[in-house]
Design a protein around this motif. Sequence first.
Motif, short mmCIF file in Angstrom:
data_model
loop_
_atom_site.label_atom_id
_atom_site.label_comp_id
_atom_site.label_asym_id
_atom_site.label_seq_id
_atom_site.Cartn_x
_atom_site.Cartn_y
_atom_site.Cartn_z
N GLN A 9 40.77 55.92 -103.40
CA GLN A 9 39.98 56.84 -102.40
C GLN A 9 39.00 56.42 -102.35
O GLN A 9 39.23 56.81 -100.62
N ASN B 37 36.09 67.98 -93.42
CA ASN B 37 37.57 68.96 -94.01
C ASN B 37 38.98 68.34 -93.65
O ASN B 37 40.06 67.83 -94.10
N GLN C 160 31.89 69.88 -89.67
CA GLN C 160 32.78 70.06 -91.00
C GLN C 160 34.30 70.50 -90.91
O GLN C 160 34.77 70.11 -91.96
N SER D 40 27.23 61.88 -100.36
CA SER D 40 28.67 62.25 -100.74
C SER D 40 29.38 62.32 -99.86
O SER D 40 29.23 61.18 -98.54
N LEU E 77 40.01 64.75 -94.87
CA LEU E 77 39.60 64.88 -96.49
C LEU E 77 41.10 65.21 -97.00
O LEU E 77 41.78 64.72 -97.66
N VAL E 78 41.48 66.08 -96.18
CA VAL E 78 42.63 67.11 -95.94
C VAL E 78 44.20 65.85 -95.30
O VAL E 78 44.92 65.32 -96.76
N ASP F 224 44.34 63.26 -98.03
CA ASP F 224 44.73 63.64 -99.49
C ASP F 224 43.72 63.84 -100.34
O ASP F 224 43.60 63.40 -101.80
N ARG G 127 31.82 64.71 -104.28
CA ARG G 127 31.12 64.23 -104.88
C ARG G 127 30.69 62.66 -104.62
O ARG G 127 30.23 62.25 -103.24
N ASP H 73 41.19 66.95 -100.48
CA ASP H 73 40.87 67.86 -100.79
C ASP H 73 40.26 68.08 -101.39
O ASP H 73 40.24 67.86 -102.49
N GLY H 74 38.53 68.79 -101.39
CA GLY H 74 37.52 68.96 -102.75
C GLY H 74 37.14 68.04 -103.44
O GLY H 74 36.28 68.30 -104.08
N PHE H 75 37.20 66.54 -101.91
CA PHE H 75 36.44 65.34 -102.59
C PHE H 75 35.18 65.53 -102.10
O PHE H 75 34.41 64.68 -102.40
N ALA H 76 34.77 66.53 -100.89
CA ALA H 76 33.36 66.32 -99.98
C ALA H 76 32.59 65.83 -101.16
O ALA H 76 31.15 65.47 -100.45
#
Lengths: 563, 208
Positions: free
Chosen positions: B142, B119, B115, B96, B122-123, B126, B133, B128-131
């Motif tokens: 991206q 994170n 972790q 992922s 990812l932030v 930009d 995916r 965030d929340g794609f970990a």
Amino acid sequence: MRPVKAAFARNPFGWALPLTLAVFIGPIFLGLFGTLLPAFGLQPALGSFELSFDPWHDFFNDPALTKSLRLTLTVGFGATLIAVIIGFCSVAILFGTRAFGIVRSLLAPALAFPHASFAVGLAFLIAPSGWIARLISPWATGWDQPPDLLIVRDPDAIALMLSLALKESLFLVLMIVGALGQINAGSLLRSARSMGYAPARAWLIVIAPQVHAQVRLPIYAMLASALSIVDMAIVLGPAAPPPLAPMTLDWFRELDSGRQLMASVAAIFQLLLVIGAVLLWRFGEMVVNLAVRGPLTNGIRRGWAERIAGGVGRIGISLALVASVGAILMLLIWSFAGTWSWPGALPQRWSAAMWVRSGDTLVLLVWRTAIIAIAASAIATALAIFCLEAGIGQPKSRWLVILYVPLLVPQISFLFGVQLLWNRLWLDGTMVAVTLTHLLFVLPYVFLVLSDPYRALDPRIAIAARSLGASRLRTLVRIKIPLLARPIATAMAIGFAVSVGQYLPTLFAGAGQIDTLTTEAVALASGADRRLAGVIAFTLTALPFMALALVSLAPNRLGRANQ
Amino acid sequence: MTSAGLILNDVRLAIGGRTLFDGLCLCIAPGEIVTLMGESGSGKSSLIAYICGSLDTEFDVRGSVTLDGQDMGPLPIERRRIGVMFQDDVLFAHMSVGENLAFAVPPGVTRSERQTRVNDALVEADLDGFAARNPATLSGGQKARVALMRALLAEPRAMLLDEPFSRLDATLRERVRNFAFSTIKRRNIPALLVTHDRQDKSDHVITL
């Protein structure tokens, strides 16, 4: 019918799909059906229409079954697991090195080495009176005569398991090499190494999981084959009792009708066993996948794991190659051995007498084996080309799975039924029946070898030809086939090699009347005359090698066409 | 002259008797980004491979590469700590997005710290929340940002960018380029960008 007609109009090779399906699936399903009926006591040919579970009862109460099953599972899972470990570890440690190039160049000949002659040569190598014992005796062992050890045909089938593992590991390495071409392995590896990962660890973490997804079906085929191997089991495996597949063959050959019904049950049971084993292996894969999820991202750049993997890979691939070369040497030496007493490392007297004495028989066997192989590989190549032209075989095509069906279903499970089918068609015991049965096992390999180069051909070439007014058939014959001359020749050579090595299909479809080099080599393996076995098995080995050599020695004409 | 940064000294690359370039000297200071331009076949990608340590043995090489005063010559690729961002994003398809990033975090870091770093990356990108995916579901921009953050999470001492923006459309290319340049500068590491695109200007531009 209209949509089908329309599809055919759009694609003049649309008939290739139903024809190939008929060639592939038809005999297998009819064969399974033909084996299934006697398993339940139904023998329409003999006028028996009464459903009975007695054959199943007899089968499960056979005293040899438990031991035979244990041997089958040991050989099946053991050989596959060892082959997978050697395959992945060796590529992990060798990828990108000069040694990898050398190993790659040896893979195709190693794959062409028929199982039967590999087993015979290996038996000559590792037997108590074999070459290895001779080379180290008596100075290292103190043996003045061959030791009384059960190395070949040992009761636990260890020799069979290890031999099969070494043979199949080379097949898997070849599959892995093919899969590497599907991913950007070099860049992926550089990327991981630039983050500090040791080469072998980077390969195992980054490349292996992606490659594994692509070689999953070949691994299942390996598992199915190892669980139901017959020719190598007859030469190297135990006899009392043997694993399930050779035991089934013994029962089929018995005159007692009760035994034959049990053989049908065993054949069906073998299929269920393979299905269960594949599901179990898949479950194991999922467990391993979950277990390694953490280590994938624990950040450790180097450690003991890749050192162990490196050692296992180096030793494993070396053993596999040495065993192959050693087996060929053994066959050659024995075929020319005159007097060879213990513990001489080489014959005291060389002689071509056995070659001369077996001349007529040998010529007949070579002729018959070659004709069947040429016919099967030519038909398979033509079918593969038409299928590819019809658009079957795209990377994600579901039809690709069908290609593996003859490799996943144990041969023993449906060949008896196929024999009944040929019998109904008045064809059993003929060269036609043997050729058509070989086709089932030749076509998957031919298709696999041909599909990548076919897909890699620049589509603009065909578009250019069509834009100049050439029909699709003319474009195929005049443009594509000449451009793909070398891959087509290679596919035919591989198909030839696969056909030459077929044991069980020859035995069943030939109804015991068509002898080939393979059936003869297996029959002679347990006999006393190693010289004759050497002559037959060496010739059996030489045929596919010659086919591959012919392709590689004709580089100019084929190469120019490719350019 | 300070020895900090990435220094190429009198480098010559040749293959098959053909000299790609000769006498190349380059000094990239920490936080500096140098753009290297040149015709196709001029040896740009080979230079990247030479610096990161993955050059094919068929090449005839002379000269040296030092990073922060340390000669890179004897070191294999994994010991150099030089991050590479390729033209193809080269994300690991079986992992992922989060696992791709965690893969790069150096060893000896606790699970929670690992972790946290993922994170944060990812932030910063930009994303965030794609970990969780799958990389295949990301857009080109991206993917490029994940590839850059992954290379940076390995704490490289220098970065090599081998035409990493060439597959992006013009608008996206500018955004990703600005993001990459600002991120590298914040880390204060030297970077060499190889490109065909004249828009990819940085602190200095040299032509092979």
